[in-house]
Design an enzyme around this catalytic site. Structure first.
Site, mmCIF file in Angstrom:
data_model
loop_
_atom_site.group_PDB
_atom_site.id
_atom_site.type_symbol
_atom_site.label_atom_id
_atom_site.label_comp_id
_atom_site.label_asym_id
_atom_site.label_seq_id
_atom_site.Cartn_x
_atom_site.Cartn_y
_atom_site.Cartn_z
ATOM 1 N N GLU A 29 87.921 -1.199 208.267
ATOM 2 C CA GLU A 29 88.383 -0.223 209.263
ATOM 3 C C GLU A 29 87.411 0.958 209.340
ATOM 4 O O GLU A 29 87.120 1.579 208.319
ATOM 5 C CB GLU A 29 89.791 0.256 208.892
ATOM 6 C CG GLU A 29 90.817 -0.865 209.013
ATOM 7 C CD GLU A 29 92.065 -0.650 208.172
ATOM 8 O OE1 GLU A 29 92.371 0.491 207.808
ATOM 9 O OE2 GLU A 29 92.748 -1.659 207.875
ATOM 10 N N GLU A 60 94.788 -5.367 206.827
ATOM 11 C CA GLU A 60 94.138 -5.593 205.541
ATOM 12 C C GLU A 60 94.215 -7.059 205.125
ATOM 13 O O GLU A 60 93.264 -7.599 204.554
ATOM 14 C CB GLU A 60 94.775 -4.705 204.466
ATOM 15 C CG GLU A 60 94.492 -3.205 204.641
ATOM 16 C CD GLU A 60 95.262 -2.537 205.776
ATOM 17 O OE1 GLU A 60 96.240 -3.148 206.271
ATOM 18 O OE2 GLU A 60 94.906 -1.412 206.159
ATOM 19 N N GLN A 82 90.464 0.951 203.450
ATOM 20 C CA GLN A 82 90.219 2.379 203.670
ATOM 21 C C GLN A 82 90.682 3.265 202.512
ATOM 22 O O GLN A 82 90.016 4.220 202.154
ATOM 23 C CB GLN A 82 90.870 2.811 204.980
ATOM 24 C CG GLN A 82 90.278 4.088 205.519
ATOM 25 C CD GLN A 82 90.516 4.200 207.009
ATOM 26 O OE1 GLN A 82 91.604 4.560 207.439
ATOM 27 N NE2 GLN A 82 89.512 3.874 207.797
ATOM 28 N N PHE A 83 91.825 2.939 201.956
ATOM 29 C CA PHE A 83 92.306 3.579 200.732
ATOM 30 C C PHE A 83 92.937 2.467 199.882
ATOM 31 O O PHE A 83 93.550 1.560 200.439
ATOM 32 C CB PHE A 83 93.390 4.627 201.023
ATOM 33 C CG PHE A 83 92.853 5.941 201.525
ATOM 34 C CD1 PHE A 83 92.563 6.973 200.652
ATOM 35 C CD2 PHE A 83 92.644 6.138 202.875
ATOM 36 C CE1 PHE A 83 92.065 8.186 201.113
ATOM 37 C CE2 PHE A 83 92.152 7.346 203.355
ATOM 38 C CZ PHE A 83 91.859 8.374 202.463
ATOM 39 N N ALA A 84 92.829 2.585 198.565
ATOM 40 C CA ALA A 84 93.393 1.546 197.703
ATOM 41 C C ALA A 84 94.881 1.349 197.979
ATOM 42 O O ALA A 84 95.411 0.251 197.853
ATOM 43 C CB ALA A 84 93.187 1.919 196.240
ATOM 44 N N ASP A 85 95.542 2.419 198.419
ATOM 45 C CA ASP A 85 96.984 2.345 198.710
ATOM 46 C C ASP A 85 97.296 1.350 199.824
ATOM 47 O O ASP A 85 98.441 0.963 200.000
ATOM 48 C CB ASP A 85 97.481 3.724 199.141
ATOM 49 C CG ASP A 85 96.982 4.819 198.228
ATOM 50 O OD1 ASP A 85 97.794 5.375 197.488
ATOM 51 O OD2 ASP A 85 95.769 5.106 198.240
ATOM 52 N N PRO A 89 99.147 -4.875 201.719
ATOM 53 C CA PRO A 89 99.342 -5.933 202.720
ATOM 54 C C PRO A 89 98.397 -7.121 202.498
ATOM 55 O O PRO A 89 98.675 -8.229 202.957
ATOM 56 C CB PRO A 89 99.019 -5.237 204.052
ATOM 57 C CG PRO A 89 99.215 -3.790 203.785
ATOM 58 C CD PRO A 89 98.858 -3.581 202.333
ATOM 59 N N HIS A 129 97.678 8.083 199.475
ATOM 60 C CA HIS A 129 96.222 8.224 199.428
ATOM 61 C C HIS A 129 95.757 8.528 198.008
ATOM 62 O O HIS A 129 94.712 9.135 197.823
ATOM 63 C CB HIS A 129 95.740 9.358 200.344
ATOM 64 C CG HIS A 129 96.052 9.155 201.788
ATOM 65 N ND1 HIS A 129 97.267 9.434 202.342
ATOM 66 C CD2 HIS A 129 95.276 8.689 202.805
ATOM 67 C CE1 HIS A 129 97.240 9.156 203.638
ATOM 68 N NE2 HIS A 129 96.056 8.700 203.942
#
Ligand code: TPP
Lengths: 337, 411
Positions: A29, A60, A82-85, A89, A129
């Protein structure tokens, strides 16, 4: 050698790998035209073209799933979550597919992909985040898990991950991206200021996976840390005056057990630090391994300092993740016992 | 025998315009206001397939309200709508600034998209439940949620109803029909369908609305929501806010080269339409139609709100790095506040003077609430929630290990 931030080092690792091997493709992304929200892939699309570095739809599971397909074809995808969080998915694709492909096809299909993601807290990112999901991935057979703590390692380890024939989860502590970062806080860690950038060798200098680094030698106690916590451990040692040996694990899977065991046998004490939640965290694994290998050398019970078993809070993050004060208390405790 | 063929190449869609280019929306087909007829609420989705490719519009260039979809609001309601949008815009500007001053860590504004949530809120009834994204604070503003509470949440101060746990702007209010926001995109779209199914299972009369951005329609949860909504004819209104951009990524990356976002409803047999998201009257009329349809048991509606994100994605974003600076000004559907204002002036119910006066009043009002909130505290100082709060509410009853950790943490 050039001075650079971790972001620049990661960007350069991509560049070196893409230059050397046209099978390396990069997507995720916002990674194409813009170069990623943290700018880790800036300039790559311009240099290597849109079919080697491109923006992905926000999906994801689709990003990881297509990367697996590309790897099956013979490419070497390096993808950014984009973020590990936001990796959850894609969890099924990573755990049930990427991790097992080699084993279940008896080597007929393999999955040399790198899944990069910014991780950890300290930037007021709130619940979505800030998380540190390393233990979720070290628990899965077939994955490798890497987490650098400085620009030189970030470049060298990423190059090693891209060369690696198996899927690698590459966790980037976002608080270190632009040099150890104290967020919006008025509580900076003094020793961090030494490391805003770092020396990074030019070209293809690989830091092998599976090798820990002794960040600071010491004789009183071994501190096992990785990512941002390496600096917290150093700061705690400096503040307490305890002569700690701080080990930066760098790779959690495979783990450099020899370096850990040698150190604990030497010091006789061990403190484990991570900012992820405590229960079933990677610290639990480390303590089991040390106990199995070093029980008779231990002079005090091991102690772990971790984030709490709560969702990551927005406003109380300084109370959430370990800082030098909490790690310092642990150092004193193991020294008293 | 293998045929000789040309090598394949990858298609990666690109937006029409990048920094330095001149924006050109000439390919963007905009039907005349009033051109799209209003179907009955029990219409068969198959009979309105063309509405997924057109755009429902009420306000024309001259500021008149025209066509079937006009007339869903009284003059007083229109003036209230203008006030809500002005309030949201003022609130955004103040909070954006507060972030720059370090009073909060983060903010996301609605610039240019105010009509979507403000008008939609006025088509719902108390008890209905929205499953919003982070860009629908207008649902709260237009349903008279206390602004002080919103600011307390943004400042993570001692009166923050979420006790400092959530990222700023991630509000939650069951009472005001505002489901707790998740930072994970798309997850709530399918939950809105579940809530609506529950209302049907329980023989209740309430409906749900789901919200998602154009970029996030790529998430698998979007498709999951459509499957469940269509299979169970859930009483839900599914909203896609197409503001053209997903951070730096233009809407074509989620949509592909053909069709519209609304047209995705067709494969699921869902009534699907597009609306001019910068036209307060059109958004309201379409929302009212879809809500009635859901409430009368005719099933889900998918609405694509066509709008433009005139501001940055968030306070962490600088849009000039990836899109033309003049693109927002070139956006052909105009500014929602300006358009409603012109309409009210045209029908003799508003004036430039009254508007200027309203702006001053609203600004004064927002500033005075802001002072009240800041007197309690901001992220930078003042009264903060206790760190003890982070251990509360993980479970209904705090388990022993959390009690131990809380004590270890010193709270
Ligand atoms: C699952 C997940 N993936 C990625 C992100 C990071 N992210 C936050 S907002 C955003 C763009 C969303 O764009 P869109 O859906 O079009 O909504 P808009 O911001 O334009 O209103 C992205 C990629 C996230 N929050 N959640």
């Amino acid at each position: 050698m050039a001075q650079m931030t971790m972001i620049e080092a990661i960007r350069e690792a991509h560049d070196v790998a893409m230059e050397a091997d046209e099978r390396v493709v990069v997507f995720g992304e916002d990674v194409g035209f813009f170069g990623g929200v943290f700018r880790c892939t800036a300039g790559l699309q311009e240099k290597y073209g849109k079919s080697r570095c491109f923006d992905a739809p926000i999906n994801e599971s689709g990003i990881v799933g297509t990367a697996i397909g590309m790897a099956a074809f013979g490419l070497k995808p390096v993808i950014e979550i984009q973020f590990a969080d936001y990796v959850y998915p894609a969890y099924d694709q990573i755990v049930s597919e990427a991790a097992r492909l080699r084993h279940r096809s008896n080597g007929d299909f393999t999955c040399p992909i790198v899944i990069r993601m910014p991780t950890g807290g300290g930037i007021f990112g709130g619940q979505t985040h800030s998380q540190s999901p390393e233990a979720i991935f070290t628990h899965v057979s077939g994955l490798k898990v890497v987490i650098p703590s400085n620009p030189r390692d970030a470049k060298g380890l990423l190059l090693a991950a891209i060369e690696d024939p198996d899927p690698v989860i590459f966790l980037e502590p976002k608080r270190l991206y632009n040099g150890p970062f104290d967020g919006h806080h008025n509580k900076p860690i003094e020793s961090w200021k030494k490391h805003p950038q770092g020396e990074v060798p030019e070209g293809k200098q690989i830091v092998p996976l599976g090798k820990a680094h002794i960040q600071k030698e010491g004789s009183d106690v071994t501190v096992l840390a990785y990512g941002t916590m390496v600096y917290v451990a150093e700061a705690a040692a400096a503040e307490t005056g305890v002569d700690a040996e701080v080990i930066d694990l760098r790779t959690l899977m495979p783990l450099d057990l020899d370096t850990i065991v040698d150190s604990v046998k030497k010091t006789g004490r061990c403190v484990v630090v991570h900012e992820a939640t405590r229960t079933s965290g990677f610290g639990a694994e480390l303590m089991s391994l040390v106990q199995e290998a070093c029980f008779y050398h231990l002079e005090a019970p091991m102690v772990r300092v971790t984030g709490w078993d709560t969702p990551y809070p927005h406003a109380q993050e300084w109370e959430y993740f370990p800082g030098p004060v909490r790690v310092g208390e642990a150092l004193r405790k193991v020294m008293e016992d | 025998m293998t045929e000789a063929v040309k090598p394949l190449s990858l298609n990666v869609p690109e937006p029409g315009c990048r920094p330095g280019d001149t924006p050109d929306f000439s390919d963007f087909e905009i039907p005349r206001a009033g051109a799209v007829a209003q179907p009955d609420v029990d219409v068969d989705p198959d009979d309105i397939r063309d509405l997924a490719f057109s755009i429902v519009r009420v306000l024309n260039k001259e500021g008149d309200a025209v066509g079937d979809w006009a007339g869903s609001l009284s003059v007083d309601e229109l003036r209230a709508g203008l006030r809500h949008m002005l309030t949201l815009r003022t609130f955004d500007a103040r909070m954006q600034n507060a972030q720059r001053q370090g009073k909060t860590s983060f903010y996301m504004q609605h610039l240019g998209e105010e009509a979507v949530s403000c008008a939609f809120a006025r088509a719902l009834q108390p008890g209905d439940m929205n499953f919003p994204t982070y860009r629908q604070a207008g649902l709260l503003i237009a349903s008279e949620y206390p602004m002080l509470t919103m600011m307390n949440q943004i400042y993570s101060n001692a009166e923050d109803p979420l006790a400092g746990r959530q990222l700023p702007i991630m509000y939650s209010s069951k009472e005001h029909g505002f489901f707790s926001i998740s930072g994970n995109l798309g997850t709530q779209f399918v939950q809105s369908v579940g809530w609506a199914m529950a209302s049907a299972i329980s023989g209740d009369t309430k409906i749900a609305t789901g919200w998602i951005g154009d970029g996030s329609t790529a998430e698998s949860d979007f498709h999951a929501a459509m499957v469940f909504a269509s299979t169970y004819k859930a009483p839900v209104v599914l909203n896609i806010v197409n503001n053209q951009w997903a951070i730096s990524t233009f809407q074509g990356i989620a949509r592909g080269g053909v069709g519209t976002f609304a047209a995705r409803g067709h494969g699921f047999g869902i009534a699907s339409l597009r609306v001019d998201g910068n036209d307060y009257l059109a958004v309201h009329a379409v929302a009212k139609w879809a809500a009635k349809r859901a409430r009368e048991g005719h099933g889900p509606t998918l609405i694509e709100h066509v709008t433009y994100r005139a501001g940055g994605h968030s306070t962490s974003d600088d849009p000039s790095a990836y899109r033309s600076k003049s693109e927002a000004a070139a956006w052909p559907l105009g500014d929602p506040i300006e358009r409603l204002k012109q309409h009210l002036i045209k029908i003799g119910e508003w004036s430039e003077d009254r508007h200027a006066q309203a702006e001053v009043e609203i600004l004064d009002g927002v500033i005075s609430v802001q002072k009240e909130a800041e007197a309690i505290g901001t992220l930078a100082g003042g009264k903060a929630p206790s760190p003890r709060d982070m251990f509360e509410g993980v479970y209904e009853t705090m388990p022993p290990h959390l009690i131990r950790q809380r004590q270890e943490a010193g709270f």
